[in-house]
Design a protein around this motif. Structure first.
Motif, PDB file in Angstrom:
ATOM      1  N   ARG A  22      38.326  18.461  42.605  1.00 57.46           N
ATOM      2  CA  ARG A  22      37.377  19.571  42.478  1.00 57.46           C
ATOM      3  C   ARG A  22      35.996  19.097  42.025  1.00 57.46           C
ATOM      4  NH1 ARG A  22      39.609  23.146  38.357  1.00 57.46           N
ATOM      5  NH2 ARG A  22      40.771  24.265  39.946  1.00 57.46           N
ATOM      6  N   ASN A  23      35.967  18.081  41.154  1.00 61.59           N
ATOM      7  CA  ASN A  23      34.695  17.605  40.609  1.00 61.59           C
ATOM      8  C   ASN A  23      33.877  16.805  41.622  1.00 61.59           C
ATOM      9  OD1 ASN A  23      35.343  18.703  38.106  1.00 61.59           O
ATOM     10  ND2 ASN A  23      36.440  16.856  37.469  1.00 61.59           N
ATOM     11  N   SER A  24      34.550  16.210  42.617  1.00 64.93           N
ATOM     12  CA  SER A  24      33.816  15.314  43.514  1.00 64.93           C
ATOM     13  C   SER A  24      33.658  15.819  44.947  1.00 64.93           C
ATOM     14  CB  SER A  24      34.500  13.939  43.545  1.00 64.93           C
ATOM     15  OG  SER A  24      35.832  14.044  44.008  1.00 64.93           O
ATOM     16  N   ILE A  25      34.456  16.819  45.369  1.00 64.87           N
ATOM     17  CA  ILE A  25      34.426  17.244  46.759  1.00 64.87           C
ATOM     18  C   ILE A  25      33.028  17.680  47.203  1.00 64.87           C
ATOM     19  CG2 ILE A  25      35.230  19.588  46.158  1.00 64.87           C
ATOM     20  CD1 ILE A  25      35.930  17.703  49.470  1.00 64.87           C
ATOM     21  N   HIS A  26      32.297  18.384  46.330  1.00 62.39           N
ATOM     22  CA  HIS A  26      30.967  18.876  46.722  1.00 62.39           C
ATOM     23  C   HIS A  26      29.981  17.729  46.905  1.00 62.39           C
ATOM     24  CE1 HIS A  26      32.343  22.948  46.265  1.00 62.39           C
ATOM     25  NE2 HIS A  26      32.760  22.693  45.029  1.00 62.39           N
ATOM     26  N   GLY A  27      30.113  16.678  46.091  1.00 60.47           N
ATOM     27  CA  GLY A  27      29.263  15.497  46.242  1.00 60.47           C
ATOM     28  C   GLY A  27      29.525  14.786  47.554  1.00 60.47           C
ATOM     29  N   PHE A  28      30.791  14.680  47.945  1.00 61.63           N
ATOM     30  CA  PHE A  28      31.135  14.051  49.219  1.00 61.63           C
ATOM     31  C   PHE A  28      30.567  14.850  50.396  1.00 61.63           C
ATOM     32  CE2 PHE A  28      34.194  11.668  46.724  1.00 61.63           C
ATOM     33  CZ  PHE A  28      34.326  10.479  47.425  1.00 61.63           C
ATOM     34  N   GLU A  29      30.645  16.189  50.288  1.00 67.20           N
ATOM     35  CA  GLU A  29      30.147  17.029  51.374  1.00 67.20           C
ATOM     36  C   GLU A  29      28.619  17.044  51.423  1.00 67.20           C
ATOM     37  OE1 GLU A  29      33.536  20.461  51.952  1.00 67.20           O
ATOM     38  OE2 GLU A  29      32.277  20.603  50.175  1.00 67.20           O
ATOM     39  N   LYS A  30      27.991  17.151  50.270  1.00 70.80           N
ATOM     40  CA  LYS A  30      26.527  17.309  50.210  1.00 70.80           C
ATOM     41  C   LYS A  30      25.788  16.002  50.489  1.00 70.80           C
ATOM     42  CE  LYS A  30      22.834  18.947  47.160  1.00 70.80           C
ATOM     43  NZ  LYS A  30      22.505  19.524  45.824  1.00 70.80           N
TER      44      LYS A  30
ATOM     45  N   VAL B 107      60.938   7.739  50.310  1.00 69.05           N
ATOM     46  CA  VAL B 107      60.537   6.979  49.122  1.00 69.05           C
ATOM     47  C   VAL B 107      60.231   7.995  48.029  1.00 69.05           C
ATOM     48  CG1 VAL B 107      58.934   5.298  48.140  1.00 69.05           C
ATOM     49  CG2 VAL B 107      59.502   5.193  50.578  1.00 69.05           C
ATOM     50  N   ILE B 108      60.877   7.825  46.866  1.00 67.54           N
ATOM     51  CA  ILE B 108      60.709   8.800  45.786  1.00 67.54           C
ATOM     52  C   ILE B 108      60.330   8.103  44.479  1.00 67.54           C
ATOM     53  CG2 ILE B 108      62.308  10.463  46.826  1.00 67.54           C
ATOM     54  CD1 ILE B 108      64.422   9.519  44.790  1.00 67.54           C
ATOM     55  N   ASP B 109      59.744   8.883  43.579  1.00 70.72           N
ATOM     56  CA  ASP B 109      59.393   8.372  42.257  1.00 70.72           C
ATOM     57  C   ASP B 109      59.446   9.525  41.266  1.00 70.72           C
ATOM     58  OD1 ASP B 109      58.604   6.576  40.301  1.00 70.72           O
ATOM     59  OD2 ASP B 109      56.471   6.704  40.775  1.00 70.72           O
ATOM     60  N   LEU B 110      59.947   9.250  40.075  1.00 73.82           N
ATOM     61  CA  LEU B 110      60.001  10.249  39.011  1.00 73.82           C
ATOM     62  C   LEU B 110      58.858   9.985  38.050  1.00 73.82           C
ATOM     63  CD1 LEU B 110      61.788  12.624  38.041  1.00 73.82           C
ATOM     64  CD2 LEU B 110      62.944  11.004  36.547  1.00 73.82           C
ATOM     65  N   VAL B 111      57.986  10.974  37.869  1.00 78.16           N
ATOM     66  CA  VAL B 111      56.748  10.785  37.099  1.00 78.16           C
ATOM     67  C   VAL B 111      56.635  11.862  36.035  1.00 78.16           C
ATOM     68  CG1 VAL B 111      54.236  10.610  37.237  1.00 78.16           C
ATOM     69  CG2 VAL B 111      55.632   9.820  39.153  1.00 78.16           C
ATOM     70  N   GLU B 112      56.231  11.459  34.829  1.00 78.70           N
ATOM     71  CA  GLU B 112      55.946  12.438  33.774  1.00 78.70           C
ATOM     72  C   GLU B 112      54.530  12.969  33.963  1.00 78.70           C
ATOM     73  OE1 GLU B 112      57.987  13.682  31.858  1.00 78.70           O
ATOM     74  OE2 GLU B 112      59.661  12.286  32.028  1.00 78.70           O
ATOM     75  N   LYS B 113      54.405  14.250  34.242  1.00 80.77           N
ATOM     76  CA  LYS B 113      53.098  14.896  34.399  1.00 80.77           C
ATOM     77  C   LYS B 113      52.910  15.908  33.280  1.00 80.77           C
ATOM     78  CE  LYS B 113      50.960  13.977  37.667  1.00 80.77           C
ATOM     79  NZ  LYS B 113      50.026  12.851  37.895  1.00 80.77           N
ATOM     80  N   GLU B 114      51.667  16.378  33.133  1.00 78.28           N
ATOM     81  CA  GLU B 114      51.380  17.322  32.046  1.00 78.28           C
ATOM     82  C   GLU B 114      52.133  18.636  32.218  1.00 78.28           C
ATOM     83  OE1 GLU B 114      48.163  17.640  35.196  1.00 78.28           O
ATOM     84  OE2 GLU B 114      49.200  16.022  34.150  1.00 78.28           O
ATOM     85  N   PHE B 115      52.517  18.967  33.444  1.00 75.95           N
ATOM     86  CA  PHE B 115      53.237  20.216  33.695  1.00 75.95           C
ATOM     87  C   PHE B 115      54.746  20.010  33.726  1.00 75.95           C
ATOM     88  CE2 PHE B 115      51.426  18.280  37.477  1.00 75.95           C
ATOM     89  CZ  PHE B 115      52.558  17.993  38.221  1.00 75.95           C
ATOM     90  N   GLY B 116      55.203  18.782  33.506  1.00 74.74           N
ATOM     91  CA  GLY B 116      56.640  18.527  33.456  1.00 74.74           C
ATOM     92  C   GLY B 116      57.055  17.345  34.319  1.00 74.74           C
ATOM     93  N   SER B 117      58.233  16.827  34.045  1.00 71.72           N
ATOM     94  CA  SER B 117      58.778  15.702  34.784  1.00 71.72           C
ATOM     95  C   SER B 117      58.989  16.107  36.252  1.00 71.72           C
ATOM     96  CB  SER B 117      60.110  15.298  34.144  1.00 71.72           C
ATOM     97  OG  SER B 117      60.730  14.282  34.876  1.00 71.72           O
TER      98      SER B 117
ATOM     99  N   GLN C 116      45.473  19.979  39.151  1.00 68.86           N
ATOM    100  CA  GLN C 116      44.142  19.457  39.456  1.00 68.86           C
ATOM    101  C   GLN C 116      43.858  19.740  40.919  1.00 68.86           C
ATOM    102  OE1 GLN C 116      43.532  15.189  39.757  1.00 68.86           O
ATOM    103  NE2 GLN C 116      41.533  15.363  38.794  1.00 68.86           N
ATOM    104  N   GLN C 117      42.752  20.449  41.181  1.00 66.47           N
ATOM    105  CA  GLN C 117      42.425  20.809  42.553  1.00 66.47           C
ATOM    106  C   GLN C 117      42.209  19.539  43.373  1.00 66.47           C
ATOM    107  OE1 GLN C 117      42.123  24.308  42.899  1.00 66.47           O
ATOM    108  NE2 GLN C 117      42.425  23.941  45.065  1.00 66.47           N
ATOM    109  N   LEU C 118      42.903  19.421  44.484  1.00 69.29           N
ATOM    110  CA  LEU C 118      42.840  18.216  45.303  1.00 69.29           C
ATOM    111  C   LEU C 118      42.598  18.627  46.752  1.00 69.29           C
ATOM    112  CD1 LEU C 118      43.240  15.185  44.584  1.00 69.29           C
ATOM    113  CD2 LEU C 118      45.593  15.409  45.392  1.00 69.29           C
ATOM    114  N   TYR C 119      41.688  17.901  47.407  1.00 68.62           N
ATOM    115  CA  TYR C 119      41.352  18.201  48.795  1.00 68.62           C
ATOM    116  C   TYR C 119      41.577  16.967  49.659  1.00 68.62           C
ATOM    117  CZ  TYR C 119      39.015  22.138  46.578  1.00 68.62           C
ATOM    118  OH  TYR C 119      38.745  23.244  45.829  1.00 68.62           O
TER     119      TYR C 119
END
Length: 361
Positions: free
Chosen positions: A127-135, A253-263, A328-331
């Motif tokens: 979200r923080n960088s998408i506008h910079g890439f476009e502009k 291919v899988i991976d188990l990751v601890e994220k802020e919203f849960g494993s 986290q907003q991802l494009y």
């Protein structure tokens, strides 16, 4: 006293990786990969099976203050192979914002990429960088990241929310134990599922059978897959294959990751020969079983609008995650260099992308 800030763009020279890793840790406040930046950098750039280092650095004297870089990738589209590149690790030192480093380093790199014959550059801006890439860089947004999620162990998630815990964390030992217990060879009807240490000739054979399933995607041959998932430092990826007699009919291919919203169990890559009925569903069922046994709260996969695997996962309750719920907003976006690709790369239905197509997980 205010120091005058300026910068000069230079190509990468051997030894610059120490300054690059130091700047990365300063800007993002974490190491590349998981613990040791330099090993991760060497894997990502020096061991990439596609030739070419595409790195532009901004220096203020002997101080590194910015970088724009891209990793070349072999792509497949409409029956032919070509080279494109993944944009990542773009950074500017905090005190040097507003000087135009982002745009200057990017355009310098794009000039080099065009000379090298790259068809386009793509990536996953947030979200923080998408506008910079476009502009500033003439990128176009192809789509929001097509995140699909299946909730698991939902009672634990609600309990932790009510208890005010940020997330539910599975102790490392338990993850390892659960995975060992689940990851044994198993049979499901006529299919056999097994865990592989690496990708061998079976992966090339499977790719040749599956490459025309999608119009545009990264070439998933054994060379690329071993580099991405086996050789990556600190990798805990699990490679699951599904067989019918002596023929490999799919892998994940899988991976188990601890994220802020849960494993969360991430499906980083998934490919299945659709000529074999029930193979895809059998593989997904096994992934869900592993996720549950490992204590994950969620399982997640990227499924672009034209993915041939979209309905398979949806039948097993992997649902699109609304953008407002993204942690986290991802494009997903791109800039075209070769105009023969322009219609294809900006069509969301042409692509097949996975979590493993970026370098975050």
């Amino acid at each position: 006293k205010n120091e005058k800030k300026s910068f000069e763009i230079k190509p990468y020279h051997t030894g610059d990786e120490n300054a690059i890793c130091a700047l990365f840790e300063r800007v993002f406040r974490k190491p590349m990969g998981k613990t040791e930046s330099i090993r991760h950098w060497q894997w990502e750039f020096l061991k990439n099976p596609v030739d070419g280092l595409f790195i532009k650095l901004a220096w203020d004297g002997d101080k590194l203050v910015g970088q724009y870089t891209a990793s070349p990738v072999q792509m497949y589209a409409n029956g032919s192979n070509f080279t494109a590149a993944l944009s990542h690790d773009t950074m500017t030192a905090p005190q040097y914002g507003g000087l135009g480093i982002f745009r200057a380093t990017a355009e310098a790199l794009y000039t080099e990429q065009k000379k090298a014959g790259h068809g386009f550059i793509y990536g996953f801006p947030n979200r923080n960088s998408i506008h910079g890439f476009e502009k500033y860089l003439n990128w176009r947004r192809v789509m929001s990241a097509p995140v699909h999620v299946r909730p698991l162990n939902f009672t634990k998630y609600i309990f932790n929310k009510l208890a005010g815990r940020k997330n539910y964390q599975v102790p490392e030992k338990n993850i390892a134990m659960c995975m060992k217990k689940t990851f044994s060879e198993t049979k499901s009807g006529e299919y056999r599922l097994t865990i592989e240490p690496e990708f061998n000739d079976w992966a090339d054979d499977l790719w040749m059978r599956c490459q025309n399933q999608h119009y545009l995607w990264v070439i998933r041959d054994k060379t690329y897959l071993n580099w991405r998932y086996v050789e990556r430092p600190e990798s805990n990826y699990i490679i699951i294959t599904i067989w019918l007699e002596k023929k490999t009919v799919g892998y994940a291919v899988i991976d188990l990751v601890e994220k802020e919203f849960g494993s969360t169990l991430f499906v980083l890559d998934y490919m299945v020969d659709l000529n074999f009925k029930k193979a895809g569903e059998t593989l997904i069922k096994y992934i869900v079983k592993i996720a549950c046994n490992s204590g994950a709260l969620f399982a997640s996969v990227l499924l672009s609008p034209g993915s041939k695997y979209r309905n398979l996962f949806r039948r097993h309750l992997f649902m699109p995650l609304p953008e407002r719920l993204f942690p986290q907003q991802l494009y997903f976006g791109a800039r075209c260099f070769d105009h023969s690709f322009i219609k294809l790369i900006f069509d969301p239905k042409a692509w097949s992308i996975s979590w493993g197509d970026n370098d975050v997980i």
